[in-house]
Design a protein around this motif. Structure first.
Motif, PDB file in Angstrom:
ATOM      1  N   LEU A 322       0.837  -1.197   0.000  1.00 36.38           N
ATOM      2  CA  LEU A 322       0.000   0.000   0.000  1.00 36.38           C
ATOM      3  C   LEU A 322       0.878   1.255   0.000  1.00 36.38           C
ATOM      4  CD1 LEU A 322      -2.253  -1.272   2.905  1.00 36.38           C
ATOM      5  CD2 LEU A 322      -2.965  -1.167   0.506  1.00 36.38           C
ATOM      6  N   ASP A 323       0.292   2.351  -0.416  1.00 39.17           N
ATOM      7  CA  ASP A 323       0.980   3.631  -0.305  1.00 39.17           C
ATOM      8  C   ASP A 323       1.129   3.998   1.169  1.00 39.17           C
ATOM      9  OD1 ASP A 323       1.135   3.911  -3.045  1.00 39.17           O
ATOM     10  OD2 ASP A 323      -0.724   5.079  -3.181  1.00 39.17           O
ATOM     11  N   LEU A 324       2.228   4.655   1.481  1.00 46.12           N
ATOM     12  CA  LEU A 324       2.448   5.057   2.864  1.00 46.12           C
ATOM     13  C   LEU A 324       1.709   6.374   3.109  1.00 46.12           C
ATOM     14  CD1 LEU A 324       5.911   5.025   4.700  1.00 46.12           C
ATOM     15  CD2 LEU A 324       3.762   5.904   5.596  1.00 46.12           C
ATOM     16  N   ARG A 325       0.385   6.241   3.232  1.00 43.27           N
ATOM     17  CA  ARG A 325      -0.487   7.383   3.507  1.00 43.27           C
ATOM     18  C   ARG A 325      -1.410   7.018   4.660  1.00 43.27           C
ATOM     19  NH1 ARG A 325      -2.337   9.169  -2.634  1.00 43.27           N
ATOM     20  NH2 ARG A 325      -0.224   9.691  -3.405  1.00 43.27           N
ATOM     21  N   GLU A 326      -1.483   7.913   5.613  1.00 40.59           N
ATOM     22  CA  GLU A 326      -2.255   7.635   6.822  1.00 40.59           C
ATOM     23  C   GLU A 326      -3.704   7.275   6.501  1.00 40.59           C
ATOM     24  OE1 GLU A 326      -4.041  10.239  10.463  1.00 40.59           O
ATOM     25  OE2 GLU A 326      -1.973  10.688   9.865  1.00 40.59           O
ATOM     26  N   LYS A 327      -4.365   8.053   5.660  1.00 36.78           N
ATOM     27  CA  LYS A 327      -5.773   7.806   5.350  1.00 36.78           C
ATOM     28  C   LYS A 327      -5.963   6.461   4.674  1.00 36.78           C
ATOM     29  CE  LYS A 327      -9.777   9.792   2.956  1.00 36.78           C
ATOM     30  NZ  LYS A 327     -10.270  10.936   2.124  1.00 36.78           N
ATOM     31  N   LEU A 329      -4.056   3.791   4.815  1.00 39.98           N
ATOM     32  CA  LEU A 329      -3.796   2.690   5.750  1.00 39.98           C
ATOM     33  C   LEU A 329      -4.904   2.572   6.792  1.00 39.98           C
ATOM     34  CD1 LEU A 329       0.038   3.222   6.244  1.00 39.98           C
ATOM     35  CD2 LEU A 329      -1.083   1.395   4.971  1.00 39.98           C
ATOM     36  N   ARG A 330      -5.404   3.675   7.274  1.00 46.54           N
ATOM     37  CA  ARG A 330      -6.489   3.628   8.256  1.00 46.54           C
ATOM     38  C   ARG A 330      -7.715   2.939   7.677  1.00 46.54           C
ATOM     39  NH1 ARG A 330      -6.310   8.549   9.868  1.00 46.54           N
ATOM     40  NH2 ARG A 330      -7.891   9.391   8.449  1.00 46.54           N
ATOM     41  N   GLN A 331      -8.065   3.281   6.436  1.00 50.45           N
ATOM     42  CA  GLN A 331      -9.236   2.678   5.797  1.00 50.45           C
ATOM     43  C   GLN A 331      -9.028   1.184   5.561  1.00 50.45           C
ATOM     44  OE1 GLN A 331      -9.638   5.139   2.282  1.00 50.45           O
ATOM     45  NE2 GLN A 331     -10.951   6.629   3.331  1.00 50.45           N
ATOM     46  N   GLU A 332      -7.827   0.804   5.094  1.00 50.56           N
ATOM     47  CA  GLU A 332      -7.576  -0.602   4.796  1.00 50.56           C
ATOM     48  C   GLU A 332      -7.538  -1.446   6.072  1.00 50.56           C
ATOM     49  OE1 GLU A 332      -6.901  -4.053   2.596  1.00 50.56           O
ATOM     50  OE2 GLU A 332      -7.681  -2.059   2.050  1.00 50.56           O
ATOM     51  N   LEU A 333      -6.941  -0.919   7.121  1.00 44.97           N
ATOM     52  CA  LEU A 333      -6.885  -1.662   8.383  1.00 44.97           C
ATOM     53  C   LEU A 333      -8.260  -1.793   9.013  1.00 44.97           C
ATOM     54  CD1 LEU A 333      -3.595  -0.126   9.781  1.00 44.97           C
ATOM     55  CD2 LEU A 333      -3.926  -2.490   9.037  1.00 44.97           C
ATOM     56  N   ALA A 334      -9.096  -0.769   8.870  1.00 43.55           N
ATOM     57  CA  ALA A 334     -10.460  -0.856   9.373  1.00 43.55           C
ATOM     58  C   ALA A 334     -11.243  -1.903   8.589  1.00 43.55           C
ATOM     59  CB  ALA A 334     -11.140   0.509   9.270  1.00 43.55           C
ATOM     60  N   LYS A 357      -1.455   5.295  16.953  1.00 48.27           N
ATOM     61  CA  LYS A 357      -2.578   6.031  17.539  1.00 48.27           C
ATOM     62  C   LYS A 357      -3.412   6.726  16.461  1.00 48.27           C
ATOM     63  CE  LYS A 357      -0.291   6.880  21.978  1.00 48.27           C
ATOM     64  NZ  LYS A 357       0.280   7.902  22.890  1.00 48.27           N
ATOM     65  N   LYS A 358      -2.751   7.234  15.431  1.00 49.51           N
ATOM     66  CA  LYS A 358      -3.465   7.941  14.368  1.00 49.51           C
ATOM     67  C   LYS A 358      -4.342   6.993  13.538  1.00 49.51           C
ATOM     68  CE  LYS A 358       0.024  11.564  13.740  1.00 49.51           C
ATOM     69  NZ  LYS A 358       0.996  12.169  12.787  1.00 49.51           N
ATOM     70  N   LEU A 359      -4.005   5.716  13.545  1.00 50.39           N
ATOM     71  CA  LEU A 359      -4.761   4.765  12.737  1.00 50.39           C
ATOM     72  C   LEU A 359      -6.089   4.366  13.378  1.00 50.39           C
ATOM     73  CD1 LEU A 359      -1.814   2.478  11.575  1.00 50.39           C
ATOM     74  CD2 LEU A 359      -2.981   4.261  10.271  1.00 50.39           C
ATOM     75  N   LYS A 360      -6.269   4.663  14.659  1.00 47.59           N
ATOM     76  CA  LYS A 360      -7.543   4.472  15.368  1.00 47.59           C
ATOM     77  C   LYS A 360      -8.088   3.047  15.192  1.00 47.59           C
ATOM     78  CE  LYS A 360      -8.644   9.378  14.763  1.00 47.59           C
ATOM     79  NZ  LYS A 360      -9.583  10.378  14.196  1.00 47.59           N
ATOM     80  N   LEU A 361      -7.290   2.097  15.601  1.00 50.33           N
ATOM     81  CA  LEU A 361      -7.658   0.685  15.422  1.00 50.33           C
ATOM     82  C   LEU A 361      -8.722   0.270  16.443  1.00 50.33           C
ATOM     83  CD1 LEU A 361      -3.995  -0.600  15.076  1.00 50.33           C
ATOM     84  CD2 LEU A 361      -5.565   0.025  13.233  1.00 50.33           C
TER      85      LEU A 361
END
Length: 386
Positions: A322-327, A329-334, A357-361
């Protein structure tokens, strides 16, 4: 800093009365919660000896993991912290087997204990009276000669010199060879032309030395412990860099810069492998990869990749790139219901804890996220957790 032992303390601790007192103090918990009660009891029974007794028992308990055969030894806090782990010292002693050796910074004798089992003649010297007295106690049952001497003044002939300069300057750990104690350039000058092995921190600035021998980086159970400079007369022919990977079960694997380092350039395989720190610090990532049929993600990054994982090595099966982008990664991990996430970082400026913490798992599934770069681009590999 710990308790400041004096020669009188060592004499007492080395006596029959001291041995009885240490045995009694060793029955106490000596935990933070019990500290005040324990201290009052030891002061009541042993008066001014209380601090030395408590510190000795505390250090003995702490030393067992690093020096498992040190029961009954005497330590200072600094000496115990700097002492080489027994398995690492044993590995060095094996390389020196059959030679007469002189440890010119012997401290409390941890290195000498291992050398005495493999070398026919063993001499230790130091300028610290307290540490020499402790070494005499610790090595009483071994054939080791001890003397008070300055490490920068040669006092033996026909011996291999071993030295472990103190790695702190002005209260801080230093990577400058000239700020070690004794200074490493001065030490090498003092023993010019002699066979010498010098222990050092793996982060030492070796380029500043223009070292002509071998640099060996040693790890134990996955943690890098030290580097050792071996003079040309002690080095293997054709070898200038070595990585030795030890484990507590007696395993030892070695890689050198004399081994092949030709590896292919390919797209990422099925797995990511993070080589042992000794291999990375010794600059032998390509040599390790060539031996195991692996290749690099990027020539400047130590992560390796391949379609299989070497035996006994932790590998991460790649699920997605994946691209190293916070948004992103957050969407994919969710979407994948991620709840527990191990984050490994190399080659990019990311704080794993802050990023997590920013990924809000909020999910339930475990994953590993490897953040690195290929060329100029940051990239994230989502992997199964081994």
């Amino acid at each position: 800093m710990g308790y400041a032992f004096g020669r009188d303390d060592v004499a007492y601790l080395d006596s029959a009365a001291g041995a009885v007192a240490l045995s009694e103090v060793d029955t106490l918990a000596l935990t933070p919660a019990s500290h005040l009660n324990d201290l009052q009891r030891v002061r009541r029974d042993y008066g001014e000896r209380a601090a030395a007794l408590i510190e000795t028992v505390r250090l003995r308990r702490k030393a067992i993991a690093k020096l498992p055969d040190s029961a009954g030894w005497l330590f200072t806090d600094d000496a115990m912290q700097q002492a080489t782990p027994a398995l690492v010292a044993r590995h060095r002693a094996a390389r020196l087997g059959g030679r007469a050796v002189h440890d010119v910074t012997c401290s409390i004798g941890a290195e000498l204990a291992e050398l005495s089992t493999m070398c026919p003649a063993v001499l230790g010297s130091d300028l610290d009276d307290v540490r020499l007295a402790m070494a005499a106690h610790n090595l009483a049952a071994r054939k080791v000669l001890l003397a008070k001497a300055d490490a920068l003044i040669p006092t033996s002939r026909d011996t291999v010199i071993i030295a472990d300069p103190a790695r702190r300057a002005d209260g801080r750990r230093t990577h400058d060879p000239a700020k070690l104690q004794p200074p490493l350039p001065d030490l090498l000058t003092a023993y010019a032309g002699r066979d010498i092995a010098v222990k050092s921190a793996p982060g030492l600035d070796f380029a500043a030395l223009d070292w002509q021998g071998e640099i060996e980086v040693v790890s134990l159970d996955g943690a890098v412990k030290e580097a050792c400079l071996w003079s040309p007369g002690l080095a293997e022919s054709g070898v200038t860099r070595r990585a030795t990977v030890l484990d507590s079960h007696g395993g030892a694997t070695t890689f050198t810069d004399a081994m092949p380092d030709d590896i292919p350039e390919r797209a990422p395989g099925d797995f990511l492998i993070d080589p042992d720190g000794a291999i990375v610090r010794a600059g032998l990532v390509r040599h390790y990869a060539a031996k195991h049929g692996l290749w690099q993600l990027d020539p400047r990054i130590a992560y390796l990749t391949g379609d299989t994982v070497p035996d006994g090595v932790r590998g991460f099966r790649i699920i997605d790139r994946l691209d190293l982008r916070e948004k992103t990664l957050r969407q994919e991990l969710a979407r994948r219901d991620c709840g527990r996430l191990e984050i490994l970082v190399r080659g990019v400026d990311v704080d794993p804890d802050a990023f997590r913490k920013k990924l809000k798992l909020r999910g339930t599934q475990p994953f590993t996220l490897v953040l690195t770069r290929i060329g100029r681009d940051g990239v994230a590999f989502l992997c199964e957790t081994p």
